[in-house]
Design a protein around this motif. Structure first.
Motif, mmCIF file in Angstrom:
data_model
loop_
_atom_site.group_PDB
_atom_site.id
_atom_site.type_symbol
_atom_site.label_atom_id
_atom_site.label_comp_id
_atom_site.label_asym_id
_atom_site.label_seq_id
_atom_site.Cartn_x
_atom_site.Cartn_y
_atom_site.Cartn_z
ATOM 1 N N ALA A 1 -46.992 5.964 -99.122
ATOM 2 C CA ALA A 1 -48.143 5.309 -99.755
ATOM 3 C C ALA A 1 -49.418 5.444 -98.926
ATOM 4 O O ALA A 1 -50.489 5.742 -99.463
ATOM 5 C CB ALA A 1 -47.821 3.844 -100.005
ATOM 6 N N LYS B 1 -51.484 8.783 -99.323
ATOM 7 C CA LYS B 1 -51.903 9.288 -100.628
ATOM 8 C C LYS B 1 -53.410 9.527 -100.712
ATOM 9 O O LYS B 1 -53.857 10.565 -101.220
ATOM 10 C CB LYS B 1 -51.450 8.328 -101.731
ATOM 11 C CG LYS B 1 -49.944 8.346 -101.960
ATOM 12 C CD LYS B 1 -49.537 7.446 -103.115
ATOM 13 C CE LYS B 1 -48.047 7.555 -103.381
ATOM 14 N NZ LYS B 1 -47.617 6.692 -104.518
ATOM 15 N N ASP B 2 -54.212 8.585 -100.227
ATOM 16 C CA ASP B 2 -55.666 8.753 -100.316
ATOM 17 C C ASP B 2 -56.169 9.926 -99.487
ATOM 18 O O ASP B 2 -56.956 10.742 -99.984
ATOM 19 C CB ASP B 2 -56.383 7.456 -99.914
ATOM 20 C CG ASP B 2 -56.301 6.398 -101.003
ATOM 21 O OD1 ASP B 2 -55.980 6.749 -102.151
ATOM 22 O OD2 ASP B 2 -56.561 5.215 -100.695
ATOM 23 N N TRP C 1 -51.905 14.739 -109.340
ATOM 24 C CA TRP C 1 -52.391 13.499 -109.940
ATOM 25 C C TRP C 1 -51.284 12.453 -110.083
ATOM 26 O O TRP C 1 -51.441 11.296 -109.660
ATOM 27 C CB TRP C 1 -53.028 13.789 -111.295
ATOM 28 C CG TRP C 1 -53.519 12.552 -111.992
ATOM 29 C CD1 TRP C 1 -52.806 11.721 -112.808
ATOM 30 C CD2 TRP C 1 -54.829 11.975 -111.891
ATOM 31 N NE1 TRP C 1 -53.584 10.684 -113.241
ATOM 32 C CE2 TRP C 1 -54.834 10.806 -112.692
ATOM 33 C CE3 TRP C 1 -55.993 12.347 -111.222
ATOM 34 C CZ2 TRP C 1 -55.965 10.003 -112.831
ATOM 35 C CZ3 TRP C 1 -57.120 11.541 -111.366
ATOM 36 C CH2 TRP C 1 -57.101 10.389 -112.154
ATOM 37 N N HIS C 2 -50.167 12.826 -110.685
ATOM 38 C CA HIS C 2 -49.115 11.843 -110.949
ATOM 39 C C HIS C 2 -48.423 11.382 -109.661
ATOM 40 O O HIS C 2 -47.955 10.239 -109.577
ATOM 41 C CB HIS C 2 -48.091 12.419 -111.926
ATOM 42 C CG HIS C 2 -48.658 12.675 -113.293
ATOM 43 N ND1 HIS C 2 -49.093 11.667 -114.123
ATOM 44 C CD2 HIS C 2 -48.896 13.832 -113.964
ATOM 45 C CE1 HIS C 2 -49.562 12.167 -115.254
ATOM 46 N NE2 HIS C 2 -49.444 13.490 -115.186
ATOM 47 N N THR C 3 -48.380 12.262 -108.665
ATOM 48 C CA THR C 3 -47.779 11.864 -107.391
ATOM 49 C C THR C 3 -48.670 10.892 -106.633
ATOM 50 O O THR C 3 -48.203 9.895 -106.069
ATOM 51 C CB THR C 3 -47.520 13.106 -106.513
ATOM 52 O OG1 THR C 3 -46.670 14.009 -107.207
ATOM 53 C CG2 THR C 3 -46.891 12.721 -105.175
ATOM 54 N N ASN D 1 -51.653 9.347 -107.961
ATOM 55 C CA ASN D 1 -52.233 8.331 -108.846
ATOM 56 C C ASN D 1 -53.489 7.711 -108.218
ATOM 57 O O ASN D 1 -53.464 6.574 -107.722
ATOM 58 C CB ASN D 1 -51.224 7.226 -109.175
ATOM 59 C CG ASN D 1 -51.791 6.231 -110.189
ATOM 60 O OD1 ASN D 1 -52.812 6.492 -110.832
ATOM 61 N ND2 ASN D 1 -51.151 5.083 -110.313
ATOM 62 N N ARG E 1 -54.353 3.983 -108.868
ATOM 63 C CA ARG E 1 -53.463 2.868 -108.553
ATOM 64 C C ARG E 1 -54.272 1.732 -107.912
ATOM 65 O O ARG E 1 -55.377 1.943 -107.406
ATOM 66 C CB ARG E 1 -52.344 3.334 -107.621
ATOM 67 C CG ARG E 1 -52.819 3.723 -106.245
ATOM 68 C CD ARG E 1 -51.732 4.366 -105.404
ATOM 69 N NE ARG E 1 -52.186 4.478 -104.026
ATOM 70 C CZ ARG E 1 -53.003 5.436 -103.590
ATOM 71 N NH1 ARG E 1 -53.437 6.372 -104.423
ATOM 72 N NH2 ARG E 1 -53.381 5.453 -102.323
ATOM 73 N N ARG E 2 -53.707 0.554 -107.901
ATOM 74 C CA ARG E 2 -54.452 -0.640 -107.507
ATOM 75 C C ARG E 2 -55.002 -0.565 -106.081
ATOM 76 O O ARG E 2 -56.111 -1.025 -105.808
ATOM 77 C CB ARG E 2 -53.554 -1.881 -107.651
ATOM 78 C CG ARG E 2 -54.241 -3.190 -107.317
ATOM 79 C CD ARG E 2 -53.382 -4.367 -107.701
ATOM 80 N NE ARG E 2 -53.137 -4.398 -109.145
ATOM 81 C CZ ARG E 2 -52.384 -5.311 -109.760
ATOM 82 N NH1 ARG E 2 -51.792 -6.266 -109.054
ATOM 83 N NH2 ARG E 2 -52.212 -5.253 -111.068
ATOM 84 N N ASP E 3 -54.242 0.015 -105.150
ATOM 85 C CA ASP E 3 -54.681 0.033 -103.750
ATOM 86 C C ASP E 3 -55.417 1.321 -103.371
ATOM 87 O O ASP E 3 -55.679 1.565 -102.193
ATOM 88 C CB ASP E 3 -53.488 -0.162 -102.814
ATOM 89 C CG ASP E 3 -52.464 0.968 -102.940
ATOM 90 O OD1 ASP E 3 -52.436 1.627 -104.002
ATOM 91 O OD2 ASP E 3 -51.700 1.189 -101.975
ATOM 92 N N SER E 4 -55.778 2.142 -104.350
ATOM 93 C CA SER E 4 -56.439 3.414 -104.056
ATOM 94 C C SER E 4 -57.935 3.224 -103.829
ATOM 95 O O SER E 4 -58.606 2.499 -104.577
ATOM 96 C CB SER E 4 -56.233 4.396 -105.217
ATOM 97 O OG SER E 4 -57.022 5.553 -105.046
ATOM 98 N N ARG F 1 -60.187 4.169 -106.821
ATOM 99 C CA ARG F 1 -60.168 3.364 -108.041
ATOM 100 C C ARG F 1 -61.583 3.103 -108.578
ATOM 101 O O ARG F 1 -61.774 2.950 -109.786
ATOM 102 C CB ARG F 1 -59.446 2.045 -107.775
ATOM 103 C CG ARG F 1 -59.118 1.252 -109.023
ATOM 104 C CD ARG F 1 -58.308 0.008 -108.676
ATOM 105 N NE ARG F 1 -58.034 -0.809 -109.858
ATOM 106 C CZ ARG F 1 -57.022 -0.612 -110.697
ATOM 107 N NH1 ARG F 1 -56.173 0.366 -110.476
ATOM 108 N NH2 ARG F 1 -56.841 -1.403 -111.746
#
Length: 395
Positions: free
Chosen positions: A185, A188-189, A237-239, A241, A244-247, A250
């Motif tokens: 997690a 990801k960013d 993209w799908h991996t 996301n 997502r809330r913590d991205s 967003r």
């Protein structure tokens, strides 16, 4: 030495190695002048001086641009290691030289991709914080900053610099290595930010510096590699996301909504009459019956926008339309497919700098190609400079 004359004895003493010289001079059995940060022997030999333990023996200057830049500056005392600026993770580290630190101050704290977008400015600021713990993101960010600097300060034939190539290459190697590992997690960013930066670098770096050297006049199988690079980014993209809330991405939800909006599958509502005519589209046209329909709809989204409103969302809407049969037609240099790309370049290149870097060579190259090989196609010629549907701003 007793058997030597005075002159030979002096020469022998002069060849003794310095006790405190760099390791390179010791390896080469030469006397080091102990100059810092770069002794004269290493400078003339073209290697990085290695008084510091973190610099490899006999490291060529061209192989480590980050240190090479510091080596080319006016000699000065090296600051204590505690004052150095680093980016590092569990397996890789990179020391930022003065130029890199300057670029962070001037460029990386703001939005480079779309300078007037406050959301992108917020994203870029947070990515910069992450870059100090993810070297692949730092290298990608510095490469984009260097490309932007070249855009600001070079003429139309400005070539990629050694520094750009170095940071781009380092980022690619480290990023590919990271993608072979499980994605957790917290990563990801920075992974999404790096993928976006590498897509921009690929797009903004055509292999030609003049229209005559450029695709479509000069054909190459790598000419549309930027399409595949952007498609590769979107495959994450799908991996990842990004919504997502913590991205940290967003805040760009509205932009992504524009990019991912469904492309019309039929009809010509919103498509200028001349564009519909050159593509041979009608109200009964569908995406299955015409390979141009989606691209025509996509490019029409930006044609009537003021330049200040041509942002990432509408621009990427057209890029999404480049797939399937339309992508094949572009690779085959189909004249109608080229006209749609030309119209997009002509509009988007006036507003977004990384598109302009490619558009300023490929846009006139498309004009030359269509005039040279499709002179008899009046519908196509009408969109070129001097034609009926030219917007008077040219290529």
């Amino acid at each position: 030495m007793a058997s030597m004359g005075p002159r030979e004895a002096r020469q022998a003493r002069s060849q003794r190695r310095s006790r405190f010289g760099c390791r390179n001079c010791k390896l080469r059995k030469l006397k080091c002048d102990e100059g810092k940060p770069q002794c004269k022997r290493c400078c003339s030999f073209g290697v990085l001086c290695n008084f510091m333990s973190n610099i490899p023996d006999l490291q060529p200057i061209a192989a480590d641009t980050g240190h090479a830049l510091a080596a080319r500056e006016k000699p000065a005392l090296r600051p204590p290691i505690t004052n150095a600026v680093w980016t590092s993770d569990a397996s890789t580290s990179f020391q930022l030289n003065t130029k890199c630190q300057d670029f962070i101050t001037r460029y990386l704290g703001r939005s480079l991709t779309t300078p007037n977008d406050p959301n992108m400015r917020q994203v870029n600021s947070k990515l910069l914080e992450l870059a100090f713990t993810y070297p692949f993101l730092m290298h990608a960010s510095l490469a984009v900053a260097l490309t932007y600097d070249r855009h600001l300060n070079s003429s139309i034939d400005g070539h990629r610099t050694l520094e750009e190539c170095y940071h781009w290459s380092q980022s690619t190697v480290l990023f590919n290595k990271r993608l072979r590992e499980p994605i957790v997690a917290k990563d990801k960013d920075p992974i999404w930010g790096t993928a976006a930066a590498l897509a921009i670098l690929t797009f903004s770096s055509p292999n030609a510096s003049t229209p005559e050297q450029s695709w479509p006049l000069k054909y190459s199988t790598s000419s549309l590699d930027w399409v595949r690079m952007i498609q590769g980014k979107m495959s994450l993209w799908h991996t990842i996301n990004p919504l997502r809330r913590d991205s940290l991405f967003r805040v760009m939800a509205a932009t992504y909504a524009d990019i991912l909006a469904p492309l019309p599958e039929d009809g010509i509502e919103g498509i200028p009459r001349a564009v519909a005519a050159v593509c041979n589209l009608s109200e009964s046209s569908t995406s299955k019956s015409s390979p141009y329909l989606e691209a025509a709809h996509a490019v029409s989204q930006v044609l009537d926008l003021p330049d200040s409103e041509v942002t990432t969302g509408p621009v990427n809407f057209f890029i999404r339309s480049i797939h399937g049969t339309y992508e094949e037609l572009l690779r085959d240099r189909d004249p109608v497919a080229l006209v749609l790309l030309y119209l997009w370049y002509r509009k988007a290149g006036r507003s977004i700098w990384w598109i302009e870097l490619r558009a300023r060579v490929e846009c006139p190259a498309i004009c030359l190609y269509l005039r040279r090989y499709h002179q008899g196609n009046g519908a196509v010629q009408a969109f070129l400079p001097g034609g009926e549907f030219d917007d008077r701003r040219g290529c």
